[in-house]
Enzyme design. Structure first.
Site, PDB file in Angstrom:
ATOM      1  N   CYS A 225       0.863  -1.172   0.000  1.00 30.85           N
ATOM      2  CA  CYS A 225       0.000   0.000   0.000  1.00 30.85           C
ATOM      3  C   CYS A 225       0.901   1.222   0.000  1.00 30.85           C
ATOM      4  CB  CYS A 225      -0.944  -0.022   1.201  1.00 30.85           C
ATOM      5  SG  CYS A 225      -0.108  -0.172   2.795  1.00 30.85           S
TER       6      CYS A 225
ATOM      7  N   HIS B 239      25.983 -12.438  11.490  1.00 30.86           N
ATOM      8  CA  HIS B 239      25.360 -13.061  10.313  1.00 30.86           C
ATOM      9  C   HIS B 239      26.444 -13.798   9.526  1.00 30.86           C
ATOM     10  CE1 HIS B 239      23.332 -13.469   6.439  1.00 30.86           C
ATOM     11  NE2 HIS B 239      22.200 -13.084   7.016  1.00 30.86           N
TER      12      HIS B 239
END
Length: 628
Positions: free
Chosen positions: A28, A551
């Protein structure tokens, strides 16, 4: 084509469980709206740690990632990186949703594609009202007539537009959806209604209807379906069931023309005989209910709708109210729902102004300034998710002030007359086409100003900057914080990492290591606050408040856990040096992935000093980052 959001797109794809976990994706004004096959595979905490992501909301069967004004570009990057076509991204996974979630999803899917055009057409209508009231144009002028065609096109032919979007949502041929919409506004059928009725059905009741023609001797209750919402949606839904059966029974060689023929031959008569009249009565009933509540006590009605509107936005419920608003505009000529919510975006703006003036927290100030510019144009999600909701008290202030503004608006007789722009561009929507343009807008402005003053003053008195107390608390434990290397290997500067999000510092400052040993240890005493299911990434919050993201490798989520073995679980307390994860360096490299491991301090903005090791090679437990 490369996009500057490619790095963010990869982070999003990895942390929603990979592209294979994406059932659909749309967006949106500010949010990516995912439908995930399994939401438990998503790592919400990891996503929230990215500075380019305002917040993550799970509501209405959707996994919503709040991005901001550039959400369209991010959505395109996600679709590109995940190798999804737009048609593929609209596949549904509704069997796992509740009935309420499915209704909200259906309504959102039908109306979202036309919201922009609705606003544009509404703004043109508002502009024409202003120009005619000022005497610049007359309704007989050619300029007025051409511009009014722009303003009225979508409203008059609304069934045609909704026929198309509903067909996409229900999974049938868009051409059939368009055909149903055009037939419902077919001029000859509308012209018939200007003649003398053949008879009257349900005379003397609330359902009294004139009969202008018959179909196979059956009376047809004709209605003017231009500008309507519910009839065409129900008709296309019915067509989706008929088309599915038609495709099964009609031979392939003649499917191209017999499927639409059979579908329309069944659906159109049923629509005019049954679906249309029932839907029209339902539409009128909804309008009467809203009008009844308004007339019962308009001030309390305004307070309730105004106060809870932003909560509706958070849960995505506001999309389900748009058809009611449009129905009210078509049947009554005005709407009170949007009129009661007129102050909501402006109270958020007032609160942002107060925070910008008071806060010493540079990140909060920057976020507030960015959200302010969105807020004045009616896009409040960045303000809600990025500022007021996390601060809690300011969000409550906004709801209370918006409720007061809604109550005042109803007391002053403010009404919403046409779809249009948002924020500062919404004022033409409150112009009464049959009354005083100045007076109707003035009443709206008065309601908004009072609500803004309340929100601003309350925030000035209640808001307290938390930055100083948080930093002071961290420094009480120690004058500096040392972060140990979680693995043995070669040091790599963060800006050299082959990933834009990490390299740019979007997720925070840090360093990277090319590991030479497949073991990750805890770099500090703390708690495992997030652990990706595949074991390739972990988040730790130190006992002194430092937040660390580690990570292993780039895009290693695609390995789906292969070559990774977690030794801890989310929520575990760990001591520096504890083994967290074991990983097979050779296996990862042979699979085609880099093992370069960023170590990110995701709250690095809270520390005045940030020093990195000067060593080229480090062993586990060597200090690599010093915070102060």
């Amino acid at each position: 084509m490369a996009s500057k959001y490619d790095g963010l797109a990869r982070i999003i794809i990895q942390n929603v469980g990979g592209k294979e976990n994406i059932a659909s994706l749309e967006h949106c004004f500010t949010r990516l709206r995912f439908r995930l096959k399994d939401e438990s595979k998503a790592n919400t905490e990891m996503l929230k740690q990215s500075d380019e992501i305002v917040n993550v909301i799970q509501s209405g069967g959707q996994y919503q990632i709040v991005i901001g004004n550039h959400v369209g570009a991010v959505c395109e990057a996600v679709l590109d990186k995940a190798k999804l076509k737009k048609a593929d991204s609209e596949e549904q996974n509704e069997e796992k949703q509740g009935i309420f979630s499915r209704i909200i999803n259906t309504i959102s899917g039908i109306f979202l594609p036309v919201i922009g055009l609705l606003c544009a057409a509404g703004m043109m209508k508002g502009l024409l009202v202003i120009l005619t009231a000022a005497g610049v144009l007359a309704e007989t002028d050619g300029t007025y007539i051409i511009l009014s065609a722009i303003g009225n096109c979508i409203f008059y032919f609304f069934p045609v537009f909704l026929g198309y979007t509903a067909a996409k949502k229900f999974g049938i041929s868009e051409i059939i959806g368009l055909a149903i919409g055009t037939i419902m506004v077919y001029p000859t059928l509308i012209a018939v209604m200007s003649g003398e009725p053949l008879s009257v059905l349900f005379e003397g009741t609330a359902f009294e209807s004139n009969v202008f023609l018959t179909f196979l001797e059956i009376p047809v209750l004709l209605n003017d379906y231009s500008s309507t919402v519910i009839p065409v949606i129900l008709a296309v839904w019915f067509a989706s069931k008929v088309e599915k059966v038609a495709k099964k029974i009609i031979p392939d060689v003649v499917k191209s023309f017999l499927v639409p023929l059979l579908t329309l031959a069944i659906v159109i008569p049923i629509t005019f005989l049954v679906i249309g009249p029932i839907a029209t009565w339902l539409s009128s009933g909804i309008g009467l209910i809203v009008q009844f509540l308004f007339e019962l006590n308009p001030i309390l009605y305004g307070v309730f709708v105004g106060a809870f509107w932003q909560i509706f936005v958070i849960f995505g419920i506001h999309q389900g109210l748009i058809p009611i608003v449009l129905n009210n505009l078509a049947t009554v000529g005005y709407d009170t729902i949007f009129a009661a919510t007129l102050a909501a975006p402006f109270t958020q703006v007032a609160i942002l102004i107060a925070i910008i003036l008071k806060t010493k927290n540079q990140k909060l100030k920057t976020t507030s300034i960015s959200a302010f510019f969105s807020g004045i144009f009616g896009i409040t999600e960045p303000a809600i998710y990025g500022v007021t909701l996390p601060l809690k008290k300011t969000f409550i202030i906004s709801c209370i002030a918006s409720g007061i503004g809604g109550g005042i608006a109803m007391a002053l007789g403010v009404k919403f007359y046409t779809m249009g722009g948002q924020g500062i561009f919404s004022f033409p929507c409150y112009i009464d086409p049959n009354g005083s343009a100045v007076n109707s807008v003035l009443m709206a402005v008065i309601s908004i100003v009072i609500a803004m003053v309340i929100a601003f003053v309350a925030t000035i008195f209640i808001f307290k900057d938390k930055k100083e107390s948080k930093v002071k608390e961290t420094k009480n434990d120690s004058q500096s914080v040392e972060i140990a290397s979680p693995m043995k290997g070669d040091v790599v500067a963060l800006h050299d990492v082959k990933d834009q999000v990490f390299a740019s510092g979007t997720m925070g400052k840090g360093i990277a290591i090319n590991p030479t040993e497949g073991k990750m240890i805890a770099p500090i005493d703390g708690v495992v606050t997030s652990l990706f299911p595949t074991g390739h990434a972990i988040g730790i919050t130190g006992s002194n408040g430092v937040e660390i993201l580690i990570h292993v490798g780039m895009d290693t989520v695609n390995l789906k856990g292969a070559h990774f073995t977690s030794k801890v679980k989310q929520g575990d307390s760990v001591k520096q040096g504890d083994l967290l994860i074991e990983f097979d360096i050779e296996g990862i490299v042979n699979a085609g992935y880099s093992t370069t491991t960023p170590i990110i301090i995701t709250n690095s903005h809270q520390y005045a000093n940030f020093d990195l090791t000067t060593k080229e090679n480090v062993s586990s437990n060597d200090t690599i980052i010093t915070l102060g």
